[in-house]
Motif scaffolding. Structure first.
Motif, short mmCIF file in Angstrom:
data_model
loop_
_atom_site.label_atom_id
_atom_site.label_comp_id
_atom_site.label_asym_id
_atom_site.label_seq_id
_atom_site.Cartn_x
_atom_site.Cartn_y
_atom_site.Cartn_z
N ILE A 92 0.84 -1.20 0.00
CA ILE A 92 0.00 0.00 0.00
C ILE A 92 0.87 1.25 0.00
O ILE A 92 0.59 2.23 -0.71
N THR A 93 1.94 1.26 0.79
CA THR A 93 2.85 2.41 0.80
C THR A 93 3.40 2.67 -0.60
O THR A 93 3.42 3.83 -1.07
N ALA A 95 2.07 1.69 -3.45
CA ALA A 95 0.98 2.03 -4.36
C ALA A 95 0.59 3.51 -4.23
O ALA A 95 0.39 4.20 -5.24
N ARG A 96 0.47 3.98 -3.01
CA ARG A 96 0.09 5.38 -2.80
C ARG A 96 1.17 6.31 -3.35
O ARG A 96 0.86 7.36 -3.94
N HIS A 97 2.42 5.91 -3.16
CA HIS A 97 3.51 6.75 -3.69
C HIS A 97 3.48 6.76 -5.21
O HIS A 97 3.66 7.82 -5.84
N ALA A 98 3.28 5.60 -5.85
CA ALA A 98 3.24 5.54 -7.31
C ALA A 98 2.15 6.45 -7.86
O ALA A 98 2.36 7.16 -8.86
N GLU A 99 0.99 6.44 -7.23
CA GLU A 99 -0.08 7.32 -7.67
C GLU A 99 0.32 8.79 -7.50
O GLU A 99 0.08 9.63 -8.39
N LYS A 100 0.94 9.11 -6.38
CA LYS A 100 1.33 10.49 -6.09
C LYS A 100 2.30 11.03 -7.12
O LYS A 100 2.22 12.22 -7.50
N VAL A 101 3.25 10.19 -7.61
CA VAL A 101 4.28 10.69 -8.52
C VAL A 101 3.87 10.59 -9.98
O VAL A 101 4.64 10.95 -10.87
N LEU A 128 -5.25 -3.00 -1.62
CA LEU A 128 -4.45 -2.21 -2.54
C LEU A 128 -5.33 -1.31 -3.41
O LEU A 128 -5.03 -0.12 -3.60
N MET A 129 -6.41 -1.85 -3.92
CA MET A 129 -7.23 -1.08 -4.83
C MET A 129 -8.10 -0.06 -4.11
O MET A 129 -8.51 0.95 -4.69
N THR A 130 -8.33 -0.27 -2.84
CA THR A 130 -9.03 0.73 -2.04
C THR A 130 -8.10 1.89 -1.71
O THR A 130 -8.53 3.04 -1.59
N ALA A 131 -6.79 1.59 -1.59
CA ALA A 131 -5.81 2.61 -1.20
C ALA A 131 -5.41 3.52 -2.36
O ALA A 131 -4.88 4.61 -2.13
N SER A 132 -5.63 3.09 -3.60
CA SER A 132 -5.20 3.87 -4.76
C SER A 132 -6.28 3.85 -5.82
O SER A 132 -7.03 2.88 -5.95
#
Length: 308
Positions: A92-93, A95-101, A128-132
């Motif tokens: 999740i960490t 995944a959230r970073h990938a979306e952010k960048v 994972l899919m809920t987080a991003s």
């Protein structure tokens, strides 16, 4: 949210991770790796795979590499970020970073070592899919990951609950499994993006695959492209000798993977440093033998040398 709604058709190239003599990630050389692969006109890039020694990278290094890939690609090709880890919170960490960048898509393997149940696999991907908000590709490689992969019913359950789950890298090399998972995915999404994890293109595309995630594109991009073009155009008699040649290259790359791949990059004039332990670099005699094999296969003279 990314506009990617299906798996990009074609060849998905996968950067290796360069290390400098002090064993640190070499971002300058990584940028050259990405630029070289972009010149091969990929359908997409996928970063932080096992080829890239993801298991020997810290989470921070993986995030730095994901951000660098997005920056260098600069929209010229979609960037898929592999967020596979044994633990859901770590994934999740990432995944959230990938979306952010600004990544375009995520990919994750069924969690390994722990041997999760199918319900636990579902819960992992649901988290994972809920987080991003990014689209997601699954990654099925049960032989490498302790024998646990997607059951077709689990794949269907995930896809029905999360329509952004658009494809699956199926790397079992078991074609019965490949067909079963492809059928399951297409029962929910007719345009489901099934693809194989290496250059086994004839069986992959003729059994419903839509892309190739290439591990040899940085070594022999012309051969990889020629096999893809022959296969998808239905010229299987032309494709077969190319497939056989890539099968030999695959066999050369597998012992102590990914050390031989890094050695091949260097033989072709694109040095990317040594692998990290416990993966040892090839010795001088092994490199010489590998160079001879590349010459015999026509790769040494028939493929681009250097970074340009």
């Amino acid at each position: 949210m990314s506009s990617m709604t299906r798996v990009p058709r074609g060849i998905i190239h996968c950067p290796v991770t360069p290390f400098d003599p002090a064993n640190a990630v070499d971002l300058d050389t990584f940028a050259r790796v990405v630029e070289f692969l972009l010149r091969q006109e990929p359908a997409a890039l996928c970063v932080n795979l096992h080829l890239a020694e993801s298991l020997n990278l810290t989470l921070e290094e993986r995030m730095v590499l994901a951000e660098a890939a997005v920056a260098v690609a600069a929209g010229r090709a979609p960037v898929i970020v592999n967020v596979s880890t044994p633990g859901t919170d770590q994934a999740i960490t990432l995944a959230r970073h990938a979306e952010k960048v600004g990544a375009d898509c995520l990919m994750a393997i069924t969690p390994y070592h722990w041997k999760p149940s199918q319900d636990a696999i579902y819960a992992h991907f649901a988290a994972l899919m809920t987080a991003s908000a990014l689209p997601m590709l699954g990654y099925n490689s049960p032989h490498a990951m302790g024998g646990i992969g997607f059951a077709p019913a689990t794949l269907v359950r995930i896809m029905r609950d999360f329509p952004r789950f658009i494809g699956l890298k199926e790397a079992s090399h078991n074609w019965e499994t490949y067909v079963a998972l492809g059928r399951a995915g297409r029962s929910v999404m007719p345009d489901f993006g099934l693809f194989v994890g290496t250059e086994w293109m004839i069986p992959s595309f003729t059994l419903g695959g839509v892309a190739c995630m290439s591990i040899q594109g940085g070594v022999a991009p012309r051969l990889v492209k020629a096999l893809h073009e022959a296969t998808v155009s239905g010229r299987l008699a032309d494709a077969l000798p190319l497939q056989e040649k890539l099968a030999e290259l695959f066999a050369l790359a597998m012992p102590e993977y990914p050390a031989p791949s890094k050695a091949m990059w260097e033989i072709m004039g694109r040095p990317v440093g040594k692998p990290r332990l416990p993966n040892r670099p090839l010795g001088p005699d092994e490199v010489k033998a590998l160079e001879g094999a590349l010459a015999r296969l026509g790769i040494l003279d028939g493929e681009p040398h250097g970074w340009d």
